[in-house]
Design a protein around this motif. Structure first.
Motif, short mmCIF file in Angstrom:
data_model
loop_
_atom_site.label_atom_id
_atom_site.label_comp_id
_atom_site.label_asym_id
_atom_site.label_seq_id
_atom_site.Cartn_x
_atom_site.Cartn_y
_atom_site.Cartn_z
N ASP A 239 -7.86 -30.64 29.25
CA ASP A 239 -8.61 -30.13 30.39
C ASP A 239 -9.74 -29.20 29.98
O ASP A 239 -10.37 -28.58 30.83
CB ASP A 239 -7.66 -29.39 31.35
N ALA A 240 -9.99 -29.08 28.69
CA ALA A 240 -11.09 -28.22 28.24
C ALA A 240 -12.42 -28.80 28.71
O ALA A 240 -12.63 -30.02 28.68
CB ALA A 240 -11.08 -28.09 26.72
N ARG A 241 -13.32 -27.94 29.16
CA ARG A 241 -14.61 -28.39 29.68
C ARG A 241 -15.47 -28.95 28.57
O ARG A 241 -15.60 -28.37 27.50
CB ARG A 241 -15.32 -27.23 30.39
N VAL A 242 -16.07 -30.10 28.85
CA VAL A 242 -16.98 -30.76 27.92
C VAL A 242 -18.42 -30.61 28.40
O VAL A 242 -19.33 -30.33 27.61
CB VAL A 242 -16.62 -32.25 27.77
N LEU A 243 -18.62 -30.79 29.70
CA LEU A 243 -19.97 -30.77 30.27
C LEU A 243 -20.34 -29.37 30.77
O LEU A 243 -19.52 -28.70 31.40
CB LEU A 243 -20.06 -31.77 31.42
N ARG A 244 -21.55 -28.95 30.51
CA ARG A 244 -22.01 -27.62 30.90
C ARG A 244 -22.99 -27.72 32.06
O ARG A 244 -24.06 -28.31 31.92
CB ARG A 244 -22.68 -26.92 29.71
N SER A 280 -16.47 -22.98 34.80
CA SER A 280 -15.35 -22.37 34.10
C SER A 280 -15.12 -23.11 32.78
O SER A 280 -15.68 -24.17 32.54
CB SER A 280 -14.09 -22.46 34.96
N PRO A 281 -14.24 -22.58 31.90
CA PRO A 281 -13.97 -23.25 30.61
C PRO A 281 -13.15 -24.53 30.75
O PRO A 281 -13.03 -25.29 29.80
CB PRO A 281 -13.17 -22.18 29.82
N ASN A 282 -12.57 -24.77 31.93
CA ASN A 282 -11.70 -25.92 32.12
C ASN A 282 -12.29 -26.93 33.10
O ASN A 282 -13.06 -26.58 34.01
CB ASN A 282 -10.32 -25.48 32.65
N SER A 382 -23.94 -40.61 32.02
CA SER A 382 -23.52 -39.20 31.91
C SER A 382 -22.78 -38.76 33.16
O SER A 382 -23.25 -37.87 33.89
CB SER A 382 -24.75 -38.30 31.68
N LEU A 383 -21.64 -39.39 33.45
CA LEU A 383 -20.87 -39.06 34.66
C LEU A 383 -20.23 -37.68 34.51
O LEU A 383 -19.49 -37.42 33.56
CB LEU A 383 -19.79 -40.11 34.90
N ALA A 384 -20.50 -36.80 35.48
CA ALA A 384 -19.96 -35.44 35.41
C ALA A 384 -19.01 -35.12 36.56
O ALA A 384 -18.09 -34.32 36.39
CB ALA A 384 -21.11 -34.43 35.42
N LEU A 385 -19.23 -35.72 37.74
CA LEU A 385 -18.41 -35.38 38.89
C LEU A 385 -17.98 -36.63 39.63
O LEU A 385 -18.80 -37.50 39.95
CB LEU A 385 -19.18 -34.46 39.86
N GLY A 406 -16.25 -40.91 32.57
CA GLY A 406 -17.14 -39.89 32.01
C GLY A 406 -16.35 -38.97 31.12
O GLY A 406 -15.20 -38.64 31.43
N ALA A 407 -16.93 -38.54 30.02
CA ALA A 407 -16.23 -37.66 29.09
C ALA A 407 -16.03 -36.28 29.73
O ALA A 407 -16.98 -35.53 29.90
CB ALA A 407 -17.01 -37.53 27.79
#
Length: 680
Positions: A239-244, A280-282, A382-385, A406-407
């Motif tokens: 669950d660590a965030r990849v996309l900023r 957030s970081p997650n 670049s799928l983010a949401l 999406g990653a």
């Protein structure tokens, strides 16, 4: 003799290997989601017949289901009408005449003899003081072997009969090994009864107390497996965030000003929750619950804007083409600076190819669609949401398949069917939960009324007057085709009747057997006011937004859950006009009226959901809608909600002890239909 198979074995026994199941009957069982002998054993009765005493027909109420002793006083006759034929016979009960009819059962003519004495069991029609029975089960009085004690009643389709289903279930119980998935140590610790006995008692109880105890034991087993399966599919994910995200709070506030209405406090909190999540970081995994008309879609669009403004792509998934098209129009309206695409099963091959290529190349910023978005060949740059609208229509695996395109993509799932928080914490334990409790102030409250039969003509006259005034109405039926017991009018029959009763009103027909494209066209024409009234099944239950629709009429309202009725009521009152919801009873009774009074006196969907849970049981509340395909017919069981908490406790203990992950994975494959389950 073939060996017995347990629920988690890889080899399945075919339905045609069960007693009395021909290829034709197997196909009819398939329509009930029964494909194997294991499914047959888990096909729980929808009701039980108490055949310990007979009734006097003249003392029965309309729609009562009773057992009567009678004498056939006329030879059976086949009566044909323009649309269908049926067998009719005249009988006597305690010296008083009554008629009995059977639809789609020509064999009855050869089974009944004039002057013979029989036991009839079925539904009473007591209209205009002339009692009759519809599709009763019968047996000669002098050799009554089957109609006695407590007899299970199963849903039927096509060529199926109660006797054929009962025989098949009995054979399945003999041939299927009913092995508990709960580890022996846990079963012993909590002194759980034998699962095989529970299945025997649920299908053939000696007493109603036996039936209740069996339902509780089976429900415990089902929920243990379901919760364990959820743990497997949810576990081991990074669950660590990849996309900023680079979108600022100021940008979001400016964007919110695009809406022609101010956001409610609940909407503002929900948007803030999403903003905090994506920064957030997650990775975000959030359930957005809101009552009908609370403005969840506006919140979702704000989340999509955050992704797009940060240079990423977004996807919005809906269960129907009507709702997906509606979402697409909103995206185009509020996000005109971004490139949007639409993808559904009815899109042309050329359209599909173009949208897929544009998504993969990053030439589209957001796509709205149905299950078609889940296809393997749909790729994103670049799928983010991922936004999953009306989440209860999608399984956990389907939502997971979307997010994995999406990653590290964030997931926002939305539900307009408020789920009691006690259940949310169990089934969505890994999700953060946001609830929108308030509604936009511009919307007028909907007045709800229970309409007695004597007021039916007045109600139709009112609909006619409202149509002339430019206001639209929904008419909702629970069935597409006629009911097996002849007690429920089908949506097609209602459509024909209403056109005759109100010839100056423009009616449209809509039901689930229509193709998506046809349904979408009808809804668009209704919204464009080319029709005054829409006669429909519950396909219009969620997501449909027609501001000029001010009347919702629900037939046989007692057959719906309160939460489902609340969803239907939410289709009106979406503008500033005063709106009404009229509930028509098909079966009168104190219990039915008490349930509907809860809806009449409450507008808070969360409170109504809690009442639904308390009054109908969690199995009926969850059904197949709230828990995807994991539990097929558990809604037919009646058990206390505390069973769910016990199952969660047992699952936690079993996982702590180890050794159930593989079993849960097999259960996951069985209940969800997943082809590929990857365990970490």
């Amino acid at each position: 003799m073939r060996p017995a198979f347990d629920f988690f074995g890889t080899e399945k026994m075919k339905l045609t290997e069960l007693k009395g199941i021909s290829d034709k009957r197997a196909k009819d069982l398939n329509k009930l989601n029964i494909f194997t002998a294991e499914d047959m054993a888990r096909f729980y009765p929808r009701a039980y017949l108490d055949l310990t005493t007979t009734s006097r027909l003249s003392a029965c109420y309309h729609n009562d289901v009773v057992l009567v002793s009678c004498r056939v006083s006329s030879a059976p006759q086949t009566v044909s009408t323009g649309r269908r034929s049926f067998v009719k016979v005249w009988c006597e009960n305690d010296g008083e005449p009554f008629s009995a009819v059977w639809f789609n059962a020509p064999y009855v003519r050869d089974k009944l003899k004039s002057g013979g004495e029989y036991l009839f069991y079925g539904r009473v029609q007591n209209k205009y003081g002339a009692p009759s029975m519809v599709n009763p089960t019968f047996e000669p009085l002098e050799r009554n072997y089957r109609l006695k004690g407590i007899v299970p009643v199963y849903p039927l389709r096509g060529s199926l009969s109660q006797r054929a289903v009962r025989d098949a279930v009995a054979d399945a119980l003999r041939k299927v090994a009913l092995v508990s998935a709960i580890p022996p140590a846990v079963r012993k610790k909590y002194a759980l009864s034998d699962l095989k006995k529970a299945y025997s008692d649920i299908h053939n109880p000696v007493t109603f107390a036996d039936k209740d105890a069996a339902a509780e034991r089976i429900a415990l087993e089902e929920y243990f497996i379901l919760i364990s399966a959820f743990k497997v599919i949810k576990g081991g994910k990074d669950d660590a965030r990849v996309l900023r995200y680079t979108c600022t709070r100021e940008q979001v506030e400016t964007f919110c000003a695009r809406f022609p209405f101010p956001l409610t406090e609940g909407q503002k909190r929900a948007v803030d929750d999403i903003y905090e999540n994506v920064h957030s970081p997650n990775r975000m995994n959030r359930l957005l619950q809101g009552d009908v008309g609370s403005g969840k879609t506006a919140v979702a669009i704000c989340g999509i804007y955050m992704a797009l403004a940060s240079g990423y792509q977004a996807a919005m998934l809906a269960p129907t083409e009507v709702l997906a098209e509606q979402n697409y129009q909103l995206i185009c309206r509020y996000l005109p600076e971004f490139r949007a695409g639409f993808l559904s099963g009815s899109s042309s091959a050329k359209e599909k190819k173009s949208v897929k290529a544009a998504l993969a190349a990053g030439e589209l910023d957001v796509v709205c669609g149905t299950h078609a978005v889940l296809q393997d060949d749909v790729e994103f740059a670049s799928l983010a949401l991922c936004v999953c609208d009306e989440q209860h229509r999608f399984g956990v695996a389907q939502r997971s398949a979307l997010s994995e395109k999406g990653a590290g993509a964030d997931m926002l799932v939305m539900s307009a069917t408020p789920i009691p928080r006690t259940l949310s914490l169990i089934f969505y334990g890994d999700l953060d939960i946001t609830e929108i409790k308030d509604k936009p102030k511009a919307r007028a409250p909907v007045t709800t009324a229970i309409v007695p039969s004597r007021k039916y003509d007045d109600m139709l006259a009112y609909v006619g007057r409202e149509a002339k005034a430019g206001n639209q109405s929904y008419f909702v039926c629970p069935k597409i085709e006629e009911d097996e017991e002849g007690s429920v009018m089908s949506v097609t029959e209602l459509f024909d009747e209403l056109k005759n009763r109100l010839p100056s009103v423009r009616f449209a027909l809509l039901h689930g057997k229509m193709k998506d494209k046809e349904k979408a066209e009808i809804m668009q024409n209704f919204k464009a006011k080319k029709f005054d009234c829409l006669v429909s099944t519950t396909v219009i239950e969620v997501g449909v937004d027609v501001p000029d629709a001010t009347i919702m009429i629900v037939y046989n309202a007692e057959r719906f859950g309160l939460s489902q009725l609340h969803q239907l009521r939410g289709r009106v009152g979406r503008g500033s006009k005063q709106s009404y919801c009229f509930l028509l009873l098909g079966a009168d009774g104190e219990e039915a009226r008490a349930r509907l009074a809860v809806l009449k006196n409450n507008t808070d969907g969360f409170k109504i959901a809690e009442y639904d849970l308390e009054m109908r049981g969690s199995g009926d509340f969850l059904g197949t809608r709230q828990s995807g395909k994991f539990i097929n017919e558990i809604r037919n069981l009646r058990y206390p909600p505390s069973v769910i908490f016990t199952a969660k406790k047992l699952s936690d203990e079993a996982f702590e002890a180890g050794g159930v992950e593989a079993l849960a994975a097999l259960a996951l494959k069985k209940y969800s239909g997943l082809k590929d389950v990857v365990l970490n």
